[in-house]
Design a protein around this motif. Structure first.
Motif, PDB file in Angstrom:
ATOM      1  N   VAL F 135       0.841  -1.210   0.000  1.00 30.20           N
ATOM      2  CA  VAL F 135       0.000   0.000   0.000  1.00 30.20           C
ATOM      3  C   VAL F 135       0.874   1.258   0.000  1.00 30.20           C
ATOM      4  O   VAL F 135       0.631   2.212  -0.752  1.00 30.20           O
ATOM      5  N   ALA F 136       1.941   1.234   0.799  1.00 34.44           N
ATOM      6  CA  ALA F 136       2.829   2.402   0.847  1.00 34.44           C
ATOM      7  C   ALA F 136       3.529   2.603  -0.497  1.00 34.44           C
ATOM      8  O   ALA F 136       3.709   3.738  -0.962  1.00 34.44           O
ATOM      9  N   LEU F 137       3.903   1.495  -1.120  1.00 32.30           N
ATOM     10  CA  LEU F 137       4.575   1.589  -2.417  1.00 32.30           C
ATOM     11  C   LEU F 137       3.637   2.150  -3.482  1.00 32.30           C
ATOM     12  O   LEU F 137       4.009   3.035  -4.268  1.00 32.30           O
ATOM     13  N   ALA F 138       2.422   1.638  -3.496  1.00 29.15           N
ATOM     14  CA  ALA F 138       1.457   2.133  -4.483  1.00 29.15           C
ATOM     15  C   ALA F 138       1.180   3.621  -4.252  1.00 29.15           C
ATOM     16  O   ALA F 138       1.113   4.407  -5.202  1.00 29.15           O
ATOM     17  N   VAL F 141       4.002   5.577  -5.697  1.00 25.44           N
ATOM     18  CA  VAL F 141       3.948   5.613  -7.167  1.00 25.44           C
ATOM     19  C   VAL F 141       2.896   6.619  -7.626  1.00 25.44           C
ATOM     20  O   VAL F 141       3.119   7.429  -8.532  1.00 25.44           O
ATOM     21  N   ILE F 142       1.743   6.564  -6.967  1.00 29.22           N
ATOM     22  CA  ILE F 142       0.666   7.499  -7.329  1.00 29.22           C
ATOM     23  C   ILE F 142       1.117   8.943  -7.106  1.00 29.22           C
ATOM     24  O   ILE F 142       0.833   9.838  -7.903  1.00 29.22           O
ATOM     25  N   LYS F 143       1.858   9.164  -6.028  1.00 32.45           N
ATOM     26  CA  LYS F 143       2.360  10.516  -5.743  1.00 32.45           C
ATOM     27  C   LYS F 143       3.273  10.996  -6.879  1.00 32.45           C
ATOM     28  O   LYS F 143       3.170  12.138  -7.335  1.00 32.45           O
ATOM     29  N   LEU F 144       4.150  10.112  -7.345  1.00 38.10           N
ATOM     30  CA  LEU F 144       5.042  10.491  -8.444  1.00 38.10           C
ATOM     31  C   LEU F 144       4.224  10.796  -9.709  1.00 38.10           C
ATOM     32  O   LEU F 144       4.546  11.706 -10.468  1.00 38.10           O
ATOM     33  N   ILE F 149       5.940  13.266 -12.342  1.00 35.92           N
ATOM     34  CA  ILE F 149       7.273  12.667 -12.474  1.00 35.92           C
ATOM     35  C   ILE F 149       7.177  11.357 -13.252  1.00 35.92           C
ATOM     36  O   ILE F 149       8.045  11.023 -14.040  1.00 35.92           O
ATOM     37  N   LEU F 150       6.128  10.610 -13.022  1.00 31.22           N
ATOM     38  CA  LEU F 150       5.850   9.412 -13.832  1.00 31.22           C
ATOM     39  C   LEU F 150       4.629   9.714 -14.697  1.00 31.22           C
ATOM     40  O   LEU F 150       3.733  10.451 -14.272  1.00 31.22           O
ATOM     41  N   ASN F 151       4.568   9.133 -15.893  1.00 25.21           N
ATOM     42  CA  ASN F 151       3.374   9.361 -16.718  1.00 25.21           C
ATOM     43  C   ASN F 151       2.429   8.164 -16.733  1.00 25.21           C
ATOM     44  O   ASN F 151       1.500   8.106 -17.524  1.00 25.21           O
ATOM     45  N   SER F 152       2.692   7.226 -15.841  1.00 27.96           N
ATOM     46  CA  SER F 152       1.736   6.147 -15.619  1.00 27.96           C
ATOM     47  C   SER F 152       1.941   5.667 -14.191  1.00 27.96           C
ATOM     48  O   SER F 152       2.830   6.142 -13.503  1.00 27.96           O
ATOM     49  N   GLY F 240      -8.778   3.160 -16.244  1.00 26.55           N
ATOM     50  CA  GLY F 240      -7.976   3.273 -17.462  1.00 26.55           C
ATOM     51  C   GLY F 240      -6.527   2.886 -17.233  1.00 26.55           C
ATOM     52  O   GLY F 240      -5.618   3.502 -17.772  1.00 26.55           O
ATOM     53  N   GLY F 241      -6.335   1.885 -16.373  1.00 28.67           N
ATOM     54  CA  GLY F 241      -4.975   1.409 -16.131  1.00 28.67           C
ATOM     55  C   GLY F 241      -4.181   2.277 -15.173  1.00 28.67           C
ATOM     56  O   GLY F 241      -3.050   1.950 -14.823  1.00 28.67           O
ATOM     57  N   ILE F 242      -4.794   3.384 -14.742  1.00 35.72           N
ATOM     58  CA  ILE F 242      -4.104   4.279 -13.798  1.00 35.72           C
ATOM     59  C   ILE F 242      -4.669   4.075 -12.395  1.00 35.72           C
ATOM     60  O   ILE F 242      -5.896   3.983 -12.216  1.00 35.72           O
TER      61      ILE F 242
END
Lengths: 254, 254, 254, 254, 254, 254
Positions: F135-138, F141-144, F149-152, F240-242
């Motif tokens: 959960v912390a990792l996800a 990732v969502i924060k980035l 910073i990330l586009n997906s 949509g995969g996000i």
């Protein structure tokens, strides 16, 4: 009267011998009574990572005791494989005191290593270290100036340190080991030539003390520091804001 | 003629200052030219596990250099967290030399810690350490005898050490740092007052040498050791097999 | 006659098995009687910092014993977290011997790692290591030459080593563990194919010895090294200054 | 007005949650604003070697920060393989403070381990640790008393700590990380419920200060400590010299 | 067909050479193809603190690789000063497997040290270690029985191990290094002579797998272990519950 | 019925509290009964040397326990100076599980540090760590993604873990400390939201087990993981995969 014949507000015989080591940029042997410390300052190009590119310098201090500096032999920290808490505490204090003395923004990206190695320990090793290290540091700065590496001697002020404590009911200056061992309260003060405070550490391991006692100890400490600064001052001449070495090999307070 | 004006078979000025530290059972400051080493001997009850219950004693040596003993600052081994190979090699050699000097079967289950701390390094730190440590060790043994802890002074003989090497085409005695750095062959000899060999280490890092060269170096070394033993001898008087301290604070060879 | 039936000047059965490891650039299993050592040479680009940019190579040796190489189990140095003094002493000696053998100015900025791992220890592990490591090192150099990485095989000479000692009143060659344990004097000699000395270490832990005894030991050692070099020589053919591998998998001295 | 809306002499919201851990003899989660520390006290039989057989107890404190307690991730000291100087300094201070609180002569040969683990760091972690650890320590002592292991609750007095500093020209109480980073002078005071001083650490990293500034800081600190002691007091009831737990799970100062 | 010509369910050539070391209570050299491991068992009196006084024994395994076991040289863990995670993981697994094999309640307060040292690494070092170590352990137990130290041979069953994995779409037995490097899923199984499972470790570093795939891998592994146990069995004869050594020096599976 | 009233196939009360730490890019406090773990994810630019220049990211996990997490106090690994085998084993497992969850080729050259610090330990700390860390990792990732910073949000699937074991004759899900201590067989399973297996570790320390027992344990574990994934799922919305954060602060399974 104290066991060694001193009055409560009296320092032990103090001696600073300059240029004790041949290779270091600055070095002294400082003695506070039977406490003897070699203070050596080494100058290296470069600064720690957290300062890189900021155009300023840094001072790092390291402190160590010879295994037989004291009454019983201590295991070397190199053999133990780690540096103990007391060592860390003391060398951080020496570093802070030296960083008070020097304007680090005017020495370029250079690191001054201040090595304080205790040959003999009879109380007050950290205050002797600070008091001696200042002279070695100033000598190193003057050397860089003389060699044209620095275009000024950015020493802000003298810095010296002394211990003070409460033994029995009395407030005593510059405790030796025996006094220190029986002190109820133990305090170290670092201050400048102009009487500004750089650091105070006062602690009553298992005891406590009042503000009045603190003030009394503080006054005694400042008196001692004043004398130590006078001793330091005898090594230098300051003209036009630039520090110069006086041709003095050693100085004593007795 | 060597750069410092010595003849090939000439030692540097040698000086041994006795009782350099206040607390150690024996201690000296030994100087071989600019090389300065504090040798301190501490006596502790007990022996390492492998000797327990055998009724004999032990000698352990430790060697270290102050960070600014040499021309550039070295990182402390306590900071590195481990003792380097060169240190190990040297302190093991000092220990062997001291164990040659003392009859360990007659000192009870006691450990003599021999601490050699180099204040300044200009070549020959290990040979200066051995030469100085012998005096400190003998003083410690005499102290135990004087206090009635030992009923004899079981010192077997004087032990001293010197370096010798081939620089260019010449065999030189007691190399200083500059000579040592350019030596093709480097040799250390430890020998006794009676001219018996305790240890020889001869090595030609990337070079080799002949038996004739070895013999020439050996002869030079033995000549140097003879003088060093005479210097050591000036500190002691031996009567009826018992060693006594002569009332001498320091001695020099010049 | 010695316990194992050898004459005083007789080596133990010696065996060198080439290409013992599949991946190393050179490797052997060397046996001096019951002493068994794997010597592996690994070649890596680059040199230690102190040599960077000087265009020359370097050789570093590391030595270790399996925990149950000897009669009792020893704690691993990886578990202890530090490398002991004896290990340091031995691996420094192996490194010096290998650096005598190779012209480091002709191998480019490359490091040859010489790993000597003792599978079984019955005395003489350091001399077996040196004798075996030379073969592995030469094989690695030849491999680089064959692959066109080096345009010569800059091996200066064979290098081998043997121990010798005084047990009781006799001078013995190539001591096994039992002899070594009771030896009064212990000596290791490293020498070249042409009989030049690379290193001598002679020590009389708690004993001393005379020059005459030294000379006798030395002569015995040189006789042993001569035989060891012959064994090494059987692996190679030297034509026009270039070393080549002979198609030999193992060689013995019995 | 400070950035977070506080007055110069105002503490951050303080919260102590008791029994935060299930197994420890005493434990709290203490919060000074965003600074959050778990203080856990563990009682073990036995004392360190230097106290063995003296019939008294000991208190040892350890301090650590979770790697992501602060704004950037710090490497774990377990991974670094050594405890840093700042950690040593802080845990020694916590230990001294706790030893002021307890009469160690009346707890038998027992060691109280005081573990302060910082979950989140926003300035003042050492003062929060001391303030929280006192409650955990008292709870542990009461538990031993309730179980009949101790026949009294030899707590000498409350002990709490707070930081104070000079930021710009103002003297501020209980600095958060941002204030602390820009402070010219930084001071930590540890004092008791009766207003006795246990420890003062005042330092002006690269700056200096006057006695007047010191006195002003000191007064502010003592005011803060008074409030912190009131908060601690809400957890306990003292009757006939014996401390008891009040049935309170958490307390706040807002 | 696999690159080395094996069928998916085929082991590499397996070889166990008994009594590989002279001094260990039990020792083998085990080969799984190019993977070669020395397994040595040392017996010491005493157990770790957590077992003291319980009258039972213990088994501790240690695992290490020679620096040049693989295709490139690895830094020694003794030089790194710490044991890595992979080493810890493997040696804990070997220890558990060996503790499955022996009835520790019937060996007295003794510790069996199982040292697995990898001479050459080509995949499957942990499974080769376990398979070889069992033979060395049984030999050590039989030796204690033969010497009258134990009055039975409390070996519960044979224990062997093998790896299995999914490479591309195929399930393969006993992966070599190249296969292992490209495996999607990697699994190690430890099982007994009677087909009981001692341990399963299955992991899909960045991949996942289904229960069906798991079952297929498991079946293949158990087939391999059956053959390995047969090989182990050839070294022993079991009569009346007591294990005896057959007079066999080495055994192969090809 | 189990001692704590659970049915064999019943999880303990599970709770995940999101955003437990203020500064970390993602963080939770996860509870499996009395087991409490803080999982914090920190994102740093750069990857370990072996990945440099490959354009992909990395995940490293570290695991630690507070000294008083359990029933008795454990020495800190920072004080011991080294990380133990159990810690290594667990943190490597957490790292593998997290690398299963994320498509490392789509996060750039970034490292996700996953710190799992156990506040309280009552069995299942590694499975709680993995379940919470996902959960912390996800969240990180969502924060980035939210910061551009990330586009997906290249999360491949949910990943959770649970323990299972055989206690007495019964197969039990999610063992607490007491059950774990008396378990004959202990197994940890890591699996994904779609029921794919990421890792299985099954071991019978001194015991063995059959394939049938394994299958039974496995089925129980997969049932538990399904519930844990449902709990994790409640924190997120996938469109949509996000992946997006749902506005939920904490979730429980009871």
């Amino acid at each position: 009267m104290r066991k060694d014949g001193r009055k409560p507000n009296e320092l032990r015989p103090i001696k600073i011998e300059r240029d004790y080591l041949k290779y270091a940029e600055g070095s002294v042997l400082v003695e506070f009574g039977n406490t003897k410390v070699i203070c050596a300052v080494s100058v290296q190009d470069g600064v720690p990572p957290f300062l890189k590119g900021k155009g300023q310098g840094w001072i790092t201090a390291e402190y160590s005791m010879l295994p037989r500096a004291g009454q019983t032999r201590n295991i070397r920290e190199s053999v133990a494989g780690r540096i103990g808490g007391r060592t860390h505490e003391i060398q951080r204090m020496i570093g802070r005191a030296m960083r008070t003395a020097l304007d680090l923004t005017k020495v370029g990206e250079r690191t001054f290593w201040v090595d304080c190695d205790v040959l003999q320990a009879d109380g007050g090793t950290r205050t002797a270290s600070i008091t001696g290290a200042f002279v070695a540091l100033a000598d190193a700065v003057i050397k860089l100036y003389n060699e044209g590496i620095l275009n000024s001697t950015p020493i802000k002020d003298f810095v010296a340190a002394v211990s003070v404590g409460i033994v029995g009911d009395e407030v005593l200056l510059d405790l030796n080991f025996e006094e220190d061992s029986s002190a109820k309260v133990d305090m170290n003060v670092v201050a400048t030539g102009q009487g500004m405070i750089s650091e105070i550490q006062a602690m009553g391991e298992e005891n406590t003390f009042t503000k009045e006692q603190f003030d009394k100890m503080f006054a005694l400490a400042m008196g001692g520091i004043k004398q130590l600064v006078e001793l330091q001052r005898s090594f230098f001449e300051i003209k036009g804001g630039i520090w110069f070495r006086k041709d003095i090999k050693q100085a004593r307070l007795e």
